[in-house]
Scaffold this motif. Structure first.
Motif, mmCIF file in Angstrom:
data_model
loop_
_atom_site.group_PDB
_atom_site.id
_atom_site.type_symbol
_atom_site.label_atom_id
_atom_site.label_comp_id
_atom_site.label_asym_id
_atom_site.label_seq_id
_atom_site.Cartn_x
_atom_site.Cartn_y
_atom_site.Cartn_z
ATOM 1 N N GLN A 77 0.826 -1.211 0.000
ATOM 2 C CA GLN A 77 0.000 0.000 0.000
ATOM 3 C C GLN A 77 0.859 1.259 0.000
ATOM 4 O OE1 GLN A 77 -3.411 0.065 -0.299
ATOM 5 N NE2 GLN A 77 -3.103 -2.129 -0.662
ATOM 6 N N ARG A 78 1.972 1.246 0.695
ATOM 7 C CA ARG A 78 2.875 2.400 0.696
ATOM 8 C C ARG A 78 3.433 2.658 -0.713
ATOM 9 N NH1 ARG A 78 4.900 4.059 5.783
ATOM 10 N NH2 ARG A 78 4.105 2.771 7.515
ATOM 11 N N ARG A 79 3.785 1.571 -1.395
ATOM 12 C CA ARG A 79 4.308 1.736 -2.753
ATOM 13 C C ARG A 79 3.242 2.314 -3.687
ATOM 14 N NH1 ARG A 79 7.583 -4.022 -3.437
ATOM 15 N NH2 ARG A 79 9.355 -3.461 -2.085
ATOM 16 N N ILE A 80 2.005 1.827 -3.525
ATOM 17 C CA ILE A 80 0.923 2.348 -4.363
ATOM 18 C C ILE A 80 0.737 3.842 -4.113
ATOM 19 C CG2 ILE A 80 -1.572 2.276 -4.738
ATOM 20 C CD1 ILE A 80 -1.463 -0.713 -4.289
ATOM 21 N N ARG A 81 0.767 4.251 -2.845
ATOM 22 C CA ARG A 81 0.595 5.663 -2.526
ATOM 23 C C ARG A 81 1.765 6.501 -3.060
ATOM 24 N NH1 ARG A 81 -1.493 3.461 2.404
ATOM 25 N NH2 ARG A 81 0.533 3.725 3.426
ATOM 26 N N GLN A 82 2.969 5.936 -2.984
ATOM 27 C CA GLN A 82 4.129 6.668 -3.503
ATOM 28 C C GLN A 82 4.032 6.858 -5.011
ATOM 29 O OE1 GLN A 82 7.550 4.494 -2.236
ATOM 30 N NE2 GLN A 82 7.473 5.272 -0.118
ATOM 31 N N ILE A 83 3.606 5.795 -5.707
ATOM 32 C CA ILE A 83 3.471 5.890 -7.175
ATOM 33 C C ILE A 83 2.385 6.914 -7.520
ATOM 34 C CG2 ILE A 83 2.746 4.622 -9.220
ATOM 35 C CD1 ILE A 83 4.048 2.133 -8.008
ATOM 36 N N ALA A 84 1.264 6.862 -6.778
ATOM 37 C CA ALA A 84 0.177 7.815 -7.048
ATOM 38 C C ALA A 84 0.625 9.236 -6.768
ATOM 39 C CB ALA A 84 -1.039 7.462 -6.178
ATOM 40 N N ALA A 85 1.408 9.431 -5.700
ATOM 41 C CA ALA A 85 1.870 10.775 -5.365
ATOM 42 C C ALA A 85 2.845 11.293 -6.412
ATOM 43 C CB ALA A 85 2.540 10.768 -3.984
ATOM 44 N N SER A 86 3.732 10.410 -6.896
ATOM 45 C CA SER A 86 4.690 10.845 -7.925
ATOM 46 C C SER A 86 3.989 11.150 -9.239
ATOM 47 C CB SER A 86 5.755 9.770 -8.123
ATOM 48 O OG SER A 86 5.157 8.558 -8.570
ATOM 49 N N SER A 87 2.963 10.379 -9.584
ATOM 50 C CA SER A 87 2.212 10.620 -10.812
ATOM 51 C C SER A 87 1.479 11.962 -10.723
ATOM 52 C CB SER A 87 1.204 9.506 -11.053
ATOM 53 O OG SER A 87 1.869 8.266 -11.214
ATOM 54 N N THR A 88 0.907 12.269 -9.550
ATOM 55 C CA THR A 88 0.192 13.532 -9.367
ATOM 56 C C THR A 88 1.123 14.724 -9.488
ATOM 57 O OG1 THR A 88 -1.367 12.432 -7.892
ATOM 58 C CG2 THR A 88 -1.270 14.832 -7.791
ATOM 59 N N SER A 89 2.340 14.580 -8.905
ATOM 60 C CA SER A 89 3.295 15.689 -8.982
ATOM 61 C C SER A 89 3.780 15.923 -10.406
ATOM 62 C CB SER A 89 4.503 15.389 -8.073
ATOM 63 O OG SER A 89 5.166 14.217 -8.489
ATOM 64 N N LYS A 90 3.911 14.836 -11.194
ATOM 65 C CA LYS A 90 4.340 14.998 -12.573
ATOM 66 C C LYS A 90 3.255 15.671 -13.409
ATOM 67 C CE LYS A 90 7.538 11.096 -12.760
ATOM 68 N NZ LYS A 90 7.804 9.757 -13.358
ATOM 69 N N ASP A 91 1.980 15.300 -13.168
ATOM 70 C CA ASP A 91 0.883 15.902 -13.914
ATOM 71 C C ASP A 91 0.726 17.373 -13.611
ATOM 72 O OD1 ASP A 91 0.393 13.444 -14.991
ATOM 73 O OD2 ASP A 91 -1.198 12.899 -13.559
ATOM 74 N N SER A 92 1.012 17.742 -12.370
ATOM 75 C CA SER A 92 0.881 19.135 -11.990
ATOM 76 C C SER A 92 2.078 19.952 -12.517
ATOM 77 C CB SER A 92 0.781 19.277 -10.468
ATOM 78 O OG SER A 92 1.962 18.751 -9.856
#
Length: 249
Positions: free
Chosen positions: A234-249
């Motif tokens: 779950q931590r890895r999933i959250r990290q991937i989601a957070a990195s994807s969000t930062s790239k989109d922004s």
């Protein structure tokens, strides 16, 4: 655990003519020259059961029967198939669940140590009872023959003396807690055989308890690993989601 009783050696000031010193030092709790079949560590188990019931209260309606089994007061471990469902039903977060499971594992290990100690006591007690039966059988064989019985008895640790016993009408058995009772040879034989059977039966129960307990330890260890791995995932999933969000922004 036998004291040879002879009309010519009845003075209580004299040391017993054949006695197992270990039985004096380890008084029995249940039966003469026998073994106890107590439920292990009752206080610990009572606390253990309360914690298990509190943890499983909200999920008891959906659990299978195997998660609620117990043996002689030892509660069965719950195998967690879905970690997320388990956390939701129990109300634990990951850290609380891991702490609870680790505590349960330590309790299982503590109960296992107590059971192993009882097993060692029984394994040492059974040969002593068998030796006592051999002594009584020898006394009965000598009875009425007129032949004297030569017996070595322990005066103190490592010091022995010898006694010549010409006639034997009875024996005295140590019951534990510095209590000794006199029995005829026939009564002593029956009592010792009964206690030998009880000791062997108790040993079989303890072995089954240990096997059950080891199974619960294994299930608990697997559950700890599943909860930990689920948290890492779950931590890895959250990290991937957070990195994807930062790239989109």
């Amino acid at each position: 655990c036998i004291h040879l009783q002879n009309p010519k050696l009845r003075s209580l000031a004299q040391p017993p003519t054949a006695v197992t010193s270990d039985d004096r030092k380890k008084p029995l709790r249940s039966s003469p020259c026998g073994s106890s079949g107590e439920t292990p560590s009752s206080d610990l188990i009572s606390r253990f059961v309360k914690q298990s019931n509190m943890a499983a209260a909200s999920s008891s309606s959906t659990e299978s029967p195997k998660t609620t089994t117990e043996r002689r007061g030892i509660p069965g471990a719950q195998f967690v198939e879905d970690v997320e469902t388990y956390l939701t039903q129990t109300g634990f977060d990951v850290n609380s669940a891991l702490a609870f499971l680790q505590e349960r594992l330590q309790q299982y290990k503590l109960v296992e140590m107590k059971l192993l100690a009882q097993q060692r006591d029984l394994q040492a007690k059974i040969p002593d009872i068998e030796k006592c039966l051999d002594v009584v059988a020898t006394l009965e064989a000598k009875k009425g023959t007129g032949e004297a019985l030569i017996a070595d008895f322990e005066v103190s640790e490592g010091i022995y003396s010898r006694a010549c016993i010409e006639d034997n009408d009875s024996v005295c058995l140590w019951l534990g807690a510095n209590v000794m009772l006199e029995y005829s040879c026939e009564e002593a034989t029956l009592l010792l055989k009964k206690n030998l059977e009880n000791a062997k039966a108790s040993l079989e129960v303890l072995i089954a308890d240990l096997q059950f307990l080891r199974d619960q330890v294994t299930v608990t260890q697997v559950t700890i690993a599943r909860v930990y791995n689920w948290d890492v995932h779950q931590r890895r999933i959250r990290q991937i989601a957070a990195s994807s969000t930062s790239k989109d922004s």
